[in-house]
Design a protein around this motif. Structure first.
Motif, short mmCIF file in Angstrom:
data_model
loop_
_atom_site.label_atom_id
_atom_site.label_comp_id
_atom_site.label_asym_id
_atom_site.label_seq_id
_atom_site.Cartn_x
_atom_site.Cartn_y
_atom_site.Cartn_z
N CYS A 9 44.83 -1.00 -60.07
CA CYS A 9 43.86 -0.34 -58.93
C CYS A 9 44.61 -0.53 -57.58
CB CYS A 9 42.81 -1.68 -58.96
SG CYS A 9 41.76 -1.63 -57.77
N ASN A 24 42.73 -0.75 -54.81
CA ASN A 24 41.85 -0.79 -53.90
C ASN A 24 42.06 -2.05 -53.04
OD1 ASN A 24 39.83 1.07 -53.80
ND2 ASN A 24 39.06 0.34 -55.88
N CYS A 27 40.97 -5.36 -53.03
CA CYS A 27 39.77 -6.21 -52.25
C CYS A 27 40.54 -7.45 -52.03
CB CYS A 27 38.85 -6.50 -53.42
SG CYS A 27 37.95 -4.80 -53.87
N TYR A 50 40.19 -10.56 -52.32
CA TYR A 50 39.86 -11.80 -53.23
C TYR A 50 40.84 -11.55 -54.71
CZ TYR A 50 36.41 -8.82 -54.82
OH TYR A 50 35.45 -7.56 -55.44
N CYS A 51 41.22 -10.40 -54.79
CA CYS A 51 41.27 -9.87 -56.20
C CYS A 51 42.83 -9.72 -56.60
CB CYS A 51 40.82 -8.66 -56.35
SG CYS A 51 41.08 -8.07 -58.36
FE1 SF4 Z 1 40.28 -3.46 -57.58
FE2 SF4 Z 1 39.96 -6.05 -57.90
FE3 SF4 Z 1 38.75 -4.77 -55.98
FE4 SF4 Z 1 38.18 -4.27 -58.51
S1 SF4 Z 1 37.75 -6.25 -57.38
S2 SF4 Z 1 38.46 -2.86 -56.92
S3 SF4 Z 1 39.86 -4.60 -59.47
S4 SF4 Z 1 40.93 -4.98 -56.25
#
Ligand code: SF4
Ligand code: SAH
Length: 432
Positions: free
Chosen positions: A148, A150, A152, A154-155
């Protein structure tokens, strides 16, 4: 994704002539496939390892060797700490390295005193090095995308599973054909953000998930297609059109929103607002009014106040999710949000989760009850707990029980629903 990975790992071992045993006491090799998404998941590993260590010691007294391995995201995150936290572990492989398992076992058997760890993000795709994926019954998974980009806040996924990569169209289609030839009737395409898929076709052109779904829908004998999990900002018009055009595509979509508050979504670094999410939902409803939405929620993200939480409750009332996964925010090491100053107390997180879940469960129960009296197609894939009982899934992923003999197993049958609870339906077969 982890269930899928575990099956692939089992496949590697079977190819070496190994056999699955029912009890850990009889196992020469034990592998823990791990998740690091929330703290609870990681903690569970270390308590399981404690128990495995006792078995290893008992077997040692009987002059039996036990190799213990840990694979998956905890390894990627904890690295050599895994060995420090448990003396039982012989080897550790990150989630992108498990195709190297055969070599690791050979090396370990040559030198039983070594500890082996591989947390590389290898340049080769693990999928190129794995043998054929076996159908796990009538419903099979295919991983089509991993990692990923992205981030986020928290992730841990971008750190543990690496950058986003997509398998080529042809690889996926070939695997799908083989699974269907082996008896799969339903395929579930997997990816951390499966709808960000951009695999190459044979001419090197990048294609989207909609293209892949249309290709797969042509496979003779395939009855149902699903994909999971989707990122709201990456739902494009082509994908929406698939939900209008392809009967084989089940009317169920797992589309995590996480929060109903734009302030929190921004702090989470999600690339969607609540309004944009609702737009996607509305377009999908227009394309296929039978569609049911599922979601993920995080409560108690740093800075979440009562108003933000209320916005999450409101979005549940608006969409009426047919099912959902909801979690207390769990600070993960190395992620930006873990360092945010305005962390929420566990007490508040617990209270909010309870309120949210009550609402979510009520909608889920409502949705199930609305099915009573209707006839739904069910793919009967398992024997039930009681003799003479079979279970399967409706198009909306609801678990359904029927009384039927084994001859109905692995078939799609029409069932008239007679009763419903929050977690399951039951009914009578009225036709094939
Ligand atoms: Fe990527 Fe985690 Fe966000 Fe999902 S929650 S888009 S896996 S960073
Ligand atoms: N890629 C998907 C979700 C993958 S992770 C998406 O972006 O929607 C699966 C779910 O775990 C997430 O949707 C989120 O709700 C939850 N999750 C991830 N990190 C978490 C954390 N630190 N605390 C609590 N829940 C978390």
């Amino acid at each position: 994704m982890n269930v899928y990975d575990s099956h692939r790992i089992a496949g590697i071992l079977e190819n070496r002539g190994m056999k699955e045993v029912a009890r850990i006491d009889d196992a020469d090799l034990v592998i823990f496939n791990t998740c690091h998404i929330r703290e609870k998941a990681a903690e569970k590993l270390f308590s399981d390892l404690g128990r495995a260590d006792l078995v290893k010691q008992a077997r040692f007294l009987e002059r039996k060797d036990t190799i213990i391995g840990v694979v998956g995201c905890v390894v990627q995150a904890e690295d050599e700490q895994v060995f420090r936290r448990s003396g039982a572990v012989d080897f550790a492989l990150g989630p992108l390295a498990y195709h190297r398992l055969g070599k690791v076992l050979d090396d370990l058997l040559k030198n039983r005193d070594s500890l082996i760890i591989d947390t590389e993000f290898p340049p080769e795709s693990k999928f190129d090095y794995l043998g054929a994926n076996k159908a796990e019954g009538v419903c099979s998974y295919i991983a089509i995308q991993e990692g990923c980009d992205n981030f986020c806040t928290y992730c841990v996924v971008p750190y543990t599973r690496g950058v986003e990569t997509s398998r080529p169209i042809d690889d996926v289609v070939k695997e799908a054909r083989k699974l269907v030839a082996d008896g799969a009737l339903e395929l579930n395409l997997l990816g951390q953000n499966v709808n960000s898929y951009h695999g190459e076709d044979n001419n090197g052109k990048e294609r989207n998930l909609a293209y892949l779904l249309r290709e797969l829908s042509e496979i003779d004998g395939l009855k149902r297609l699903r994909y999971t999990t989707s990122y709201p900002a990456d739902v494009d018009d082509d994908l929406i059109a698939c939900h209008r055009d392809l009967d084989i595509l089940m009317p169920y979509l797992h589309l995590p929103i996480q929060s109903g508050s734009d302030k929190i979504l921004k702090a989470m670094n999600r690339r969607h607002t609540k309004g944009q999410y609702m737009e996607v939902v509305e377009k999908l409803y227009k394309a296929n009014p039978r569609i049911g939405f599922a979601s993920d929620f995080i409560v108690g993200f740093p800075g979440e106040d009562d108003k933000d939480f209320q916005a999450t409750l409101d979005v549940v009332d608006e969409v009426k999710f047919i099912t959902a996964f909801s979690f207390k925010y769990s600070p993960r090491p190395g992620t930006p949000a873990a360092e945010y100053p305005n962390q929420i107390s566990d007490k508040v997180k617990r209270e909010r989760l309870k309120i949210l879940q009550e609402k979510l469960f009520a909608y889920q129960t409502d949705f199930n009850r609305q099915t009573i009296g209707k006839t739904v197609p069910v793919l009967l894939e398992n024997k039930g707990r009681h003799a003479g009982q079979l279970t399967g899934r409706t198009p909306w992923m609801q678990n359904l029980y029927v009384c039927a003999d084994g001859g109905y197993l692995n078939k799609i049958v029409d069932v008239k629903v007679e009763s419903a609870t929050m977690n399951s339906l039951s009914g009578k077969i009225i036709g094939k």
